[in-house]
Design an enzyme around this catalytic site. Structure first.
Site, PDB file in Angstrom:
ATOM      1  N   ASN A  57     -19.713 -44.848 -37.630  1.00 28.51           N
ATOM      2  CA  ASN A  57     -20.574 -45.164 -38.784  1.00 28.51           C
ATOM      3  C   ASN A  57     -20.017 -46.194 -39.754  1.00 28.51           C
ATOM      4  O   ASN A  57     -20.399 -46.207 -40.922  1.00 28.51           O
ATOM      5  CB  ASN A  57     -20.921 -43.880 -39.571  1.00 28.51           C
ATOM      6  CG  ASN A  57     -21.526 -42.826 -38.678  1.00 28.51           C
ATOM      7  OD1 ASN A  57     -22.450 -43.123 -37.939  1.00 28.51           O
ATOM      8  ND2 ASN A  57     -20.990 -41.628 -38.703  1.00 28.51           N
ATOM      9  N   HIS A  74      -9.752 -37.302 -45.583  1.00 33.93           N
ATOM     10  CA  HIS A  74      -9.915 -38.593 -46.260  1.00 33.93           C
ATOM     11  C   HIS A  74      -9.813 -38.501 -47.788  1.00 33.93           C
ATOM     12  O   HIS A  74     -10.621 -39.083 -48.522  1.00 33.93           O
ATOM     13  CB  HIS A  74     -11.236 -39.239 -45.845  1.00 33.93           C
ATOM     14  CG  HIS A  74     -11.505 -39.178 -44.355  1.00 33.93           C
ATOM     15  ND1 HIS A  74     -10.489 -39.144 -43.415  1.00 33.93           N
ATOM     16  CD2 HIS A  74     -12.669 -39.105 -43.636  1.00 33.93           C
ATOM     17  CE1 HIS A  74     -11.020 -39.064 -42.197  1.00 33.93           C
ATOM     18  NE2 HIS A  74     -12.323 -39.035 -42.303  1.00 33.93           N
ATOM     19  N   ASP A 114      -8.446 -42.327 -37.678  1.00 33.17           N
ATOM     20  CA  ASP A 114      -9.904 -42.133 -37.666  1.00 33.17           C
ATOM     21  C   ASP A 114     -10.579 -42.907 -36.526  1.00 33.17           C
ATOM     22  O   ASP A 114     -11.790 -43.108 -36.536  1.00 33.17           O
ATOM     23  CB  ASP A 114     -10.555 -42.494 -39.006  1.00 33.17           C
ATOM     24  CG  ASP A 114     -12.014 -42.029 -39.068  1.00 33.17           C
ATOM     25  OD1 ASP A 114     -12.329 -40.991 -38.469  1.00 33.17           O
ATOM     26  OD2 ASP A 114     -12.843 -42.725 -39.678  1.00 33.17           O
ATOM     27  N   TYR A 144     -26.296 -39.484 -35.542  1.00 40.47           N
ATOM     28  CA  TYR A 144     -26.049 -40.845 -35.051  1.00 40.47           C
ATOM     29  C   TYR A 144     -25.621 -40.780 -33.585  1.00 40.47           C
ATOM     30  O   TYR A 144     -25.149 -39.725 -33.120  1.00 40.47           O
ATOM     31  CB  TYR A 144     -24.962 -41.553 -35.875  1.00 40.47           C
ATOM     32  CG  TYR A 144     -23.590 -40.903 -35.790  1.00 40.47           C
ATOM     33  CD1 TYR A 144     -22.647 -41.298 -34.841  1.00 40.47           C
ATOM     34  CD2 TYR A 144     -23.237 -39.870 -36.662  1.00 40.47           C
ATOM     35  CE1 TYR A 144     -21.402 -40.683 -34.759  1.00 40.47           C
ATOM     36  CE2 TYR A 144     -21.996 -39.251 -36.588  1.00 40.47           C
ATOM     37  CZ  TYR A 144     -21.087 -39.664 -35.636  1.00 40.47           C
ATOM     38  OH  TYR A 144     -19.856 -39.053 -35.545  1.00 40.47           O
TER      39      TYR A 144
HETATM   40  C1  0GY Z   1     -14.915 -39.286 -39.681  1.00 37.35           C
HETATM   41  C2  0GY Z   1     -15.975 -39.731 -40.565  1.00 37.35           C
HETATM   42  C3  0GY Z   1     -17.300 -39.734 -40.299  1.00 37.35           C
HETATM   43  C4  0GY Z   1     -17.944 -39.028 -39.240  1.00 37.35           C
HETATM   44  C5  0GY Z   1     -17.653 -37.757 -38.864  1.00 37.35           C
HETATM   45  O1  0GY Z   1     -18.138 -35.752 -37.824  1.00 37.35           O
HETATM   46  C6  0GY Z   1     -18.467 -36.924 -37.960  1.00 37.35           C
HETATM   47  O2  0GY Z   1     -19.450 -37.412 -37.405  1.00 37.35           O
HETATM   48  O3  0GY Z   1     -16.594 -37.154 -39.339  1.00 37.35           O
HETATM   49  C7  0GY Z   1     -18.166 -40.498 -41.218  1.00 37.35           C
HETATM   50  O4  0GY Z   1     -19.230 -40.960 -40.805  1.00 37.35           O
HETATM   51  O5  0GY Z   1     -17.775 -40.662 -42.403  1.00 37.35           O
HETATM   52  O6  0GY Z   1     -13.989 -38.611 -40.113  1.00 37.35           O
HETATM   53  O7  0GY Z   1     -14.995 -39.599 -38.500  1.00 37.35           O
END
Ligand code: 0GY
Length: 290
Positions: A251, A178, A246, A46
């Protein structure tokens, strides 16, 4: 270019009613770009909205926090330059979690350690990263041992059963992002969440972040359905829990979280001053600053 369905972070969060204890740590947040200085990784899944260090540090102050643990996100791949730059600016006020390639050298790791990195992250969430063989992860785990770093893992609840033996094999301090992403519709008594509780009961080296109600809730922007999960973890494992915003919430699809409202969930999941002190100050300081 940011993905067309990507929701940027809240431009004007509310000021929290909850007053965090002195020295509070936001132990899960990211910096993204700016892409002009720190381009996103060619293999990213992304493209986010830029979320530079200045914005993160301003939010930290606004929310009444003192320190950050900044986590390398998948959109920057194994290029930790934006993370290291933010850590160098923050000095003692931040620590970092990097994502590295198994070919990384001891010298490169030492330089990151000097900048404030204290962990690596293993991401098992399929929508975010391509599969990395277990041998590669074990090789990284061996390389970081001399530095005393821990390992942060990100996975979703249905994957825990298969991952659990690997987590024990790592035989080091592990922080689960999480809460292991429970399906909150199933309730705290469901076998999936109980498996996670058992994992923490049986392995004193496993910690977790009681973060991300905005991702786990079924009733956005009301996070009350997530509170029992986080509260059970805080009350059962008061010395092995961390909390984070966070920010900038990559996303998100359902809504843009108000960071002030996220802070106001803390007294619901950690109802006493003693639990708040451990969650926000003592635990992250012991893990990342000692
Ligand atoms: C978060 C969760 C997300 C993304 C990432 O590394 C990342 O791109 O951790 C997610 O999309 O659930 O902890 O930021």
């Amino acid at each position: 270019m940011m993905n067309s369905d990507y929701l940027p972070f809240h431009a004007d969060p509310s000021r929290p009613k909850f007053k965090a204890p002195v020295g509070a740590v936001d132990a899960h947040c990211h910096v993204f770009g700016p892409a002009s200085n720190f381009p996103y990784h060619p293999k990213r899944k992304y493209t986010p909205c830029d979320a530079p260090k200045e914005k993160l540090f301003a939010l930290r102050d606004y929310l009444g926090f003192e320190r950050n643990v900044i986590v390398q996100a998948s959109c920057h791949g194994t290029d930790n330059a934006a993370l290291v730059d933010a850590l160098e600016t923050a000095g003692e006020l931040a620590r970092g979690v990097a994502v590295v390639d198994p070919a990384i050298t001891g010298e490169e790791l030492k330089a990151m350690d000097k900048a404030g990195v204290r962990a690596v992250r293993f991401n098992f969430v399929k929508r975010l990263v391509d599969f990395t063989p277990r041998e590669a992860l074990l090789a990284i785990a061996e390389k970081i041992k001399p530095l005393g770093w821990h390992i942060v893992v990100y996975f979703e609840a249905p994957d825990l059963e298969e991952l659990a033996p690997f987590l024990s094999e790592l035989n080091t301090t592990i922080v689960v992002d999480h809460m292991g992403r429970p399906d909150v519709a199933k309730g705290v008594d469901h076998a999936d969440f109980q498996r996670f509780i058992d994992l923490m009961k049986n392995n004193g080296k496993i910690w977790t972040k009681v973060s991300c109600p905005e991702r786990l809730t079924q009733t956005p922007p009301n996070y009350s359905d997530v509170v029992p999960f986080a509260r059970m973890l805080v009350e059962t494992f008061p010395d092995r829990v961390l909390w984070g915003t966070d920010w900038p919430h990559p996303n998100m699809k359902s809504h843009v979280p108000d960071d002030g409202k996220l802070v106001d969930v803390i007294p619901e999941i950690a109802p006493t001053a003693e639990l708040q002190q451990k969650l926000l100050v003592d635990n992250p300081m012991r893990l990342c600053w000692s």
